[in-house]
Design a protein around this motif. Structure first.
Motif, PDB file in Angstrom:
ATOM      1  N   PHE A   1     -13.466  -3.193 -11.442  1.00 14.27           N
ATOM      2  CA  PHE A   1     -12.623  -3.095 -10.049  1.00 14.27           C
ATOM      3  C   PHE A   1     -11.205  -3.392 -10.308  1.00 14.27           C
ATOM      4  CE2 PHE A   1     -13.020  -7.347 -10.635  1.00 14.27           C
ATOM      5  CZ  PHE A   1     -11.988  -8.152  -9.700  1.00 14.27           C
ATOM      6  N   ALA A   2     -10.957  -3.888 -11.364  1.00 11.92           N
ATOM      7  CA  ALA A   2      -9.555  -4.566 -11.403  1.00 11.92           C
ATOM      8  C   ALA A   2      -8.566  -3.889 -12.427  1.00 11.92           C
ATOM      9  CB  ALA A   2      -9.336  -6.049 -11.410  1.00 11.92           C
ATOM     10  N   ARG A   3      -8.996  -2.804 -13.070  1.00 19.25           N
ATOM     11  CA  ARG A   3      -8.273  -2.141 -14.083  1.00 19.25           C
ATOM     12  C   ARG A   3      -6.755  -1.543 -13.823  1.00 19.25           C
ATOM     13  NH1 ARG A   3      -9.213  -1.130 -19.222  1.00 19.25           N
ATOM     14  NH2 ARG A   3     -10.949  -1.856 -19.126  1.00 19.25           N
ATOM     15  N   SER A   4      -6.830  -1.178 -12.398  1.00 17.09           N
ATOM     16  CA  SER A   4      -5.379  -0.847 -11.949  1.00 17.09           C
ATOM     17  C   SER A   4      -4.583  -2.049 -11.374  1.00 17.09           C
ATOM     18  CB  SER A   4      -5.705   0.205 -10.705  1.00 17.09           C
ATOM     19  OG  SER A   4      -6.203   1.406 -11.460  1.00 17.09           O
ATOM     20  N   LEU A   5      -5.282  -3.179 -11.225  1.00 19.14           N
ATOM     21  CA  LEU A   5      -4.454  -4.238 -10.777  1.00 19.14           C
ATOM     22  C   LEU A   5      -3.824  -5.428 -11.838  1.00 19.14           C
ATOM     23  CD1 LEU A   5      -7.418  -5.136  -8.015  1.00 19.14           C
ATOM     24  CD2 LEU A   5      -5.298  -3.598  -7.678  1.00 19.14           C
ATOM     25  N   ALA A   6      -3.614  -4.600 -12.953  1.00 15.25           N
ATOM     26  CA  ALA A   6      -3.075  -5.488 -13.832  1.00 15.25           C
ATOM     27  C   ALA A   6      -1.598  -5.810 -13.575  1.00 15.25           C
ATOM     28  CB  ALA A   6      -2.848  -4.652 -15.191  1.00 15.25           C
TER      29      ALA A   6
ATOM     30  N   GLN B   1       0.930  -1.172  -0.243  1.00 15.51           N
ATOM     31  CA  GLN B   1       0.104  -0.083  -0.046  1.00 15.51           C
ATOM     32  C   GLN B   1       0.832   1.236   0.108  1.00 15.51           C
ATOM     33  OE1 GLN B   1      -2.833  -0.282   3.313  1.00 15.51           O
ATOM     34  NE2 GLN B   1      -3.406  -2.247   2.708  1.00 15.51           N
ATOM     35  N   PRO B   2       0.540   2.193  -0.548  1.00 17.84           N
ATOM     36  CA  PRO B   2       1.163   3.637  -0.805  1.00 17.84           C
ATOM     37  C   PRO B   2       1.244   4.245   0.657  1.00 17.84           C
ATOM     38  CG  PRO B   2      -0.733   3.719  -2.045  1.00 17.84           C
ATOM     39  CD  PRO B   2      -0.758   2.281  -1.669  1.00 17.84           C
ATOM     40  N   GLU B   3       1.506   3.869   1.621  1.00 18.47           N
ATOM     41  CA  GLU B   3       1.426   4.496   2.838  1.00 18.47           C
ATOM     42  C   GLU B   3       1.827   5.991   2.956  1.00 18.47           C
ATOM     43  OE1 GLU B   3       2.150   1.903   6.140  1.00 18.47           O
ATOM     44  OE2 GLU B   3       0.428   0.645   5.901  1.00 18.47           O
ATOM     45  N   ARG B   4       3.051   6.017   2.533  1.00 16.97           N
ATOM     46  CA  ARG B   4       3.736   7.366   2.718  1.00 16.97           C
ATOM     47  C   ARG B   4       3.203   8.471   1.661  1.00 16.97           C
ATOM     48  NH1 ARG B   4       9.939   6.540   2.608  1.00 16.97           N
ATOM     49  NH2 ARG B   4      10.168   8.728   3.078  1.00 16.97           N
ATOM     50  N   ALA B   5       2.816   7.759   0.664  1.00 16.34           N
ATOM     51  CA  ALA B   5       2.231   8.710  -0.455  1.00 16.34           C
ATOM     52  C   ALA B   5       0.696   9.175  -0.023  1.00 16.34           C
ATOM     53  CB  ALA B   5       2.023   8.180  -1.872  1.00 16.34           C
TER      54      ALA B   5
ATOM     55  N   ARG C   1       2.772  -9.958 -10.043  1.00  8.55           N
ATOM     56  CA  ARG C   1       3.317 -10.937 -10.798  1.00  8.55           C
ATOM     57  C   ARG C   1       4.042 -12.224 -10.194  1.00  8.55           C
ATOM     58  NH1 ARG C   1       6.909 -10.488 -16.395  1.00  8.55           N
ATOM     59  NH2 ARG C   1       6.755 -12.616 -16.987  1.00  8.55           N
ATOM     60  N   PRO C   2       5.138 -11.868  -9.611  1.00  4.55           N
ATOM     61  CA  PRO C   2       5.731 -13.044  -8.776  1.00  4.55           C
ATOM     62  C   PRO C   2       5.010 -13.782  -7.868  1.00  4.55           C
ATOM     63  CG  PRO C   2       6.949 -10.832  -8.231  1.00  4.55           C
ATOM     64  CD  PRO C   2       5.806 -10.596  -9.328  1.00  4.55           C
ATOM     65  N   ARG C   3       4.113 -13.264  -7.015  1.00  7.76           N
ATOM     66  CA  ARG C   3       3.253 -13.661  -6.163  1.00  7.76           C
ATOM     67  C   ARG C   3       2.279 -14.593  -6.638  1.00  7.76           C
ATOM     68  NH1 ARG C   3       4.617  -8.821  -3.192  1.00  7.76           N
ATOM     69  NH2 ARG C   3       4.528  -8.885  -1.105  1.00  7.76           N
ATOM     70  N   ARG C   4       1.898 -14.090  -7.822  1.00  6.37           N
ATOM     71  CA  ARG C   4       0.890 -15.102  -8.491  1.00  6.37           C
ATOM     72  C   ARG C   4       1.429 -16.275  -9.181  1.00  6.37           C
ATOM     73  NH1 ARG C   4       0.141 -12.942 -14.308  1.00  6.37           N
ATOM     74  NH2 ARG C   4       2.073 -14.147 -14.470  1.00  6.37           N
ATOM     75  N   ASP C   5       2.526 -16.191  -9.552  1.00  9.41           N
ATOM     76  CA  ASP C   5       3.330 -17.380 -10.309  1.00  9.41           C
ATOM     77  C   ASP C   5       4.063 -18.253  -9.200  1.00  9.41           C
ATOM     78  OD1 ASP C   5       3.060 -16.280 -12.600  1.00  9.41           O
ATOM     79  OD2 ASP C   5       5.038 -15.258 -13.082  1.00  9.41           O
TER      80      ASP C   5
ATOM     81  N   HIS D   1       3.590   3.913  -8.057  1.00  8.35           N
ATOM     82  CA  HIS D   1       2.824   3.087  -7.088  1.00  8.35           C
ATOM     83  C   HIS D   1       2.242   2.140  -8.056  1.00  8.35           C
ATOM     84  CE1 HIS D   1       0.385   1.116  -4.262  1.00  8.35           C
ATOM     85  NE2 HIS D   1      -0.692   1.552  -4.954  1.00  8.35           N
ATOM     86  N   LEU D   2       1.690   2.320  -8.959  1.00  5.25           N
ATOM     87  CA  LEU D   2       0.989   1.497 -10.052  1.00  5.25           C
ATOM     88  C   LEU D   2       2.154   0.393 -10.463  1.00  5.25           C
ATOM     89  CD1 LEU D   2      -1.340   3.673 -12.086  1.00  5.25           C
ATOM     90  CD2 LEU D   2      -1.995   2.449 -10.157  1.00  5.25           C
ATOM     91  N   ARG D   3       3.199   0.850 -10.976  1.00  7.58           N
ATOM     92  CA  ARG D   3       4.162  -0.042 -11.644  1.00  7.58           C
ATOM     93  C   ARG D   3       4.756  -0.860 -10.557  1.00  7.58           C
ATOM     94  NH1 ARG D   3       5.813   4.872 -14.126  1.00  7.58           N
ATOM     95  NH2 ARG D   3       7.514   5.234 -12.340  1.00  7.58           N
ATOM     96  N   ALA D   4       4.872  -0.521  -9.058  1.00  8.76           N
ATOM     97  CA  ALA D   4       5.249  -1.243  -8.238  1.00  8.76           C
ATOM     98  C   ALA D   4       4.423  -2.362  -8.096  1.00  8.76           C
ATOM     99  CB  ALA D   4       5.583  -0.321  -6.972  1.00  8.76           C
ATOM    100  N   VAL D   5       3.208  -2.080  -7.866  1.00  7.25           N
ATOM    101  CA  VAL D   5       2.173  -3.083  -7.576  1.00  7.25           C
ATOM    102  C   VAL D   5       2.333  -4.136  -8.645  1.00  7.25           C
ATOM    103  CG1 VAL D   5      -0.261  -3.525  -7.357  1.00  7.25           C
ATOM    104  CG2 VAL D   5       0.718  -1.691  -6.216  1.00  7.25           C
TER     105      VAL D   5
END
Length: 495
Positions: free
Chosen positions: A292-297, A130-134, A386-390, A377-381
């Motif tokens: 709901f998931a467009r930003s979760l690609a 989560q982008p807590e600092r931002a 991806r590695p978590r999914r795989d 943030h979007l790039r970091a997520v």
């Protein structure tokens, strides 16, 4: 002096002296009281009995008398609430029919598991993602904006509405909604509730994907509507079955998730997208597009198809999305977009239900999405999911091959797996929790009888691949206990 007056005098004396003792402290023995006050043992016994009856002391046979504990306020007598069963029922010609709101499918992902339990049931990003600092910086800047704590427009801040409209319309921006077509809502669930209440009356059929998001089914049922399933496959909603369902039911609403569908992860095929909107338009029905998931690609998702609402001049599509999933569970800021008379109805229900979304949250959302931290943030997520999914998919194949996986999605938070025939879903999810891993049962995702036992296994709420490995190991232990004998539920030796 009579015996009666002696008892009364001694009781009065002891009542005054007992305040010198702490609650629970023992009073002098009866022999000491006899000698001290020069009265008979009978007088002492009767005086103590009177004080005990008053609640001043407590007598314990063979142990003596003790100062009573201070009595608290009297416990209220429980009332009779059985009358509410009738009051909460729908009155029909045949008598009262119970009306219930089933939130169990939603609470599965909202309930916080016990300490030490690995969350494969989580529906939000792990705090480390989560982008807590931002968010903190955005909230601080928002709080300093002039008028930040004033009442906002009921439709939402126009700058934020315009930002959502640009996200929906896409790069070209032609054919999609404008800021005037957007309402700011308190997250995606609120947007769903408003949309369904606006589009379908109680008792009406609402077409839904099967399986689908339990929170949407709960909203429809709470509104008295009848969810009707339309099956999905690897390419999403099946247009021929949609057309048949519209003819058979006369429904005027379809709710779908064309991108990274929850729970299957399917993406509505390009050749089906225009077909779905065309079929709904010909039937005079609305399509509620839950994006709901467009930003979760994920990092390997490639170019995403535009929202259905991006090219919808006739106002068939009511589009909704939210910032919550990609940021924090507490940044409950979302949007509804629609065109034509339906927008007025959406606006009216939104105002009646909520008045408006708190302005500080809207201002903070504007600060966040307008900051340099947002694209980072979007790039970091995308890179982290991806590695978590795989890793989850690989560990399931290695440790629990009996759970058959659907195709790994390139967006979203979870994998959708099928358990062997004969599996008891409740036994499996219970065994998993006892083993220290929380999983989401598949039954709440079906509005009709499910074809098989499924689980939704999330990876976004985990701390990383090491925790995923341990979570699958615990799930393997649960499967060894709960899967049918001979179905591959026996514990596998690590490769």
């Amino acid at each position: 002096m009579t015996e009666r007056s002696s008892v009364a005098d001694l009781a009065k004396t002891l009542r005054e002296e007992v305040d010198r003792y702490s609650p629970g402290e023992r009073l002098p023995s009866s022999r000491v009281l006899v000698e001290r006050y020069r009265v008979s043992p009978v007088t002492v016994s009767r005086a103590l009995a009177q004080l005990a009856a008053e609640g001043v002391v407590v007598t314990r046979p063979g142990a003596g008398a003790y100062r009573a504990e201070p009595s608290g306020p009297a416990k209220p007598v429980p009332g009779d609430t059985s009358w509410q069963e009738v009051a909460l029922s729908a009155q029909t010609a045949a008598g009262p029919v119970p009306r219930s709101v089933d939130a169990s499918g939603v609470l599965v992902t909202l309930a916080e598991p016990p300490p030490g339990v690995i969350e494969f049931n989580g529906g939000y990003l792990h705090p480390s993602l989560q982008p807590e600092r931002a968010l903190a910086a955005a909230l601080a800047r928002a709080g300093r904006r002039p008028g930040a704590w004033n009442r906002p427009p009921t439709d939402g801040l126009f700058e934020l509405r315009a930002w959502f409209a640009r996200q929906i319309a896409g790069p070209g921006g032609e054919g999609g909604p404008t800021g005037a077509d957007v309402l700011i809502t308190a997250g995606g669930q609120s947007a769903l509730t408003t949309a369904l209440r606006a589009l379908a009356p109680p008792g009406a059929p609402v077409l839904v994907e099967s399986p689908t998001y339990p929170g949407m089914l709960a909203v429809a049922r709470a509104a008295g509507q009848r969810p009707v399933p339309v099956p999905v496959d690897a390419d999403g909603l099946r247009p021929e079955l949609l057309a048949a369902a519209l003819r058979a039911t006369g429904a005027r609403v379809l709710v779908c998730q064309p991108l990274f569908q929850n729970p299957t992860g399917a993406v509505l095929a390009r050749e089906r997208r225009r077909e779905v909107v065309r079929i709904a338009r010909e039937a005079g029905a609305f399509v509620v597009e839950d994006d709901f998931a467009r930003s979760l690609a994920h990092e390997d998702a490639g170019a995403l198809p535009s929202p259905l609402a991006a090219d919808d001049p006739d106002g068939v599509v009511v589009h909704l999305r939210s910032l919550t999933k990609i940021t924090s569970p507490s940044l409950r800021v979302g949007a509804l977009a629609a065109r034509g008379p339906v927008l007025e109805r959406l606006r009216a229900i939104h105002v009646v239900d909520q008045f408006f979304v708190p302005r500080p949250l809207q201002e903070a959302a504007l600060e966040l999405v307008g900051s340099p931290a947002w694209p980072r943030h979007l790039r970091a997520v995308a890179a982290a999911l991806r590695p978590r999914r795989d890793h989850l998919a690989a560990e399931l194949r290695r440790q629990v091959p009996a759970l058959v996986q659907a195709a790994a999605p390139r967006g979203g938070f979870h994998l959708w797996v099928r358990a062997p025939e004969g599996t008891d879903e409740a036994a499996l999810t219970g065994a998993a929790l006892r083993a220290g891993v929380a999983v989401t049962p598949g039954r709440p995702y079906f509005c009709a009888e499910p074809p098989a036992v499924h689980l939704r296994l999330g990876f976004a709420a985990t701390a990383g691949t090491a925790e995923i490995t341990e979570g699958v190991r615990r799930l393997r232990t649960a499967c060894a206990q709960a899967l049918p004998h001979g179905a591959g539920g026996e514990e596998q030796a690590p490769a």
